[in-house]
Design a protein around this motif. Structure first.
Motif, PDB file in Angstrom:
ATOM      1  N   PRO A  86       0.728  -1.188   0.023  1.00  0.00           N
ATOM      2  CA  PRO A  86      -0.131  -0.183   0.170  1.00  0.00           C
ATOM      3  C   PRO A  86       0.841   1.409   0.017  1.00  0.00           C
ATOM      4  CG  PRO A  86      -0.880  -1.498   1.629  1.00  0.00           C
ATOM      5  CD  PRO A  86       0.392  -2.004   0.972  1.00  0.00           C
ATOM      6  N   TYR A  87       2.212   1.193   0.761  1.00  0.00           N
ATOM      7  CA  TYR A  87       2.772   2.494   0.793  1.00  0.00           C
ATOM      8  C   TYR A  87       3.312   2.851  -0.659  1.00  0.00           C
ATOM      9  CZ  TYR A  87       2.634   3.341   5.696  1.00  0.00           C
ATOM     10  OH  TYR A  87       2.161   3.667   6.928  1.00  0.00           O
ATOM     11  N   GLY A  88       3.831   1.694  -1.255  1.00  0.00           N
ATOM     12  CA  GLY A  88       4.444   1.652  -2.599  1.00  0.00           C
ATOM     13  C   GLY A  88       3.430   2.355  -3.658  1.00  0.00           C
ATOM     14  N   GLU A  89       2.103   1.548  -3.298  1.00  0.00           N
ATOM     15  CA  GLU A  89       1.110   2.397  -4.262  1.00  0.00           C
ATOM     16  C   GLU A  89       0.815   3.858  -4.183  1.00  0.00           C
ATOM     17  OE1 GLU A  89      -3.694   1.374  -5.507  1.00  0.00           O
ATOM     18  OE2 GLU A  89      -2.851   0.552  -3.736  1.00  0.00           O
ATOM     19  N   ARG A 107       1.258   6.884  -6.804  1.00  0.00           N
ATOM     20  CA  ARG A 107       0.148   7.884  -7.133  1.00  0.00           C
ATOM     21  C   ARG A 107       0.728   9.265  -6.984  1.00  0.00           C
ATOM     22  NH1 ARG A 107      -5.596   5.670  -4.952  1.00  0.00           N
ATOM     23  NH2 ARG A 107      -5.529   3.643  -5.778  1.00  0.00           N
ATOM     24  N   CYS A 108       1.471   9.538  -5.849  1.00  0.00           N
ATOM     25  CA  CYS A 108       1.803  10.862  -5.590  1.00  0.00           C
ATOM     26  C   CYS A 108       2.844  11.449  -6.587  1.00  0.00           C
ATOM     27  CB  CYS A 108       2.632  10.983  -4.329  1.00  0.00           C
ATOM     28  SG  CYS A 108       1.469  10.737  -2.814  1.00  0.00           S
ATOM     29  N   ALA A 137       2.268  14.558  -8.926  1.00  0.00           N
ATOM     30  CA  ALA A 137       3.097  15.594  -8.957  1.00  0.00           C
ATOM     31  C   ALA A 137       3.435  15.779 -10.483  1.00  0.00           C
ATOM     32  CB  ALA A 137       4.212  15.308  -8.162  1.00  0.00           C
ATOM     33  N   GLY A 138       3.850  14.906 -11.345  1.00  0.00           N
ATOM     34  CA  GLY A 138       4.087  14.871 -12.631  1.00  0.00           C
ATOM     35  C   GLY A 138       3.159  15.612 -13.275  1.00  0.00           C
TER      36      GLY A 138
END
Length: 75
Positions: A43-46, A50-51, A55-56
């Protein structure tokens, strides 16, 4: 069982941690550790992905607006 209901009064070992007679195997412990780690890290990797995508997208949107409206920073 009664000593547990009476909060261990009368039995000094009622609430003590004791070693298992047959300890769990190293393979079992490693599997449980990997499963817990995966359930935490996935979940942290996902969320990180997403962040990064958001940001991109914000940067691309800002560049496009700057090109369209000719906005410069500091003026």
């Amino acid at each position: 069982m009664r000593s547990l209901l009476r909060r261990g009064r009368g039995d000094p070992d009622a609430w003590c941690l004791v070693r298992r007679r047959r300890p769990l195997s190293a393979g079992y412990l490693a599997g449980v550790g990997l499963a817990v780690g995966a359930c935490v890290l996935v979940p942290y990797g996902e969320e990180l992905l997403r962040c990064r995508r958001a940001a991109g997208a914000r940067k691309r949107r800002a560049r496009a607006e700057k090109a369209v409206f000719g906005v410069t920073e500091g003026k």
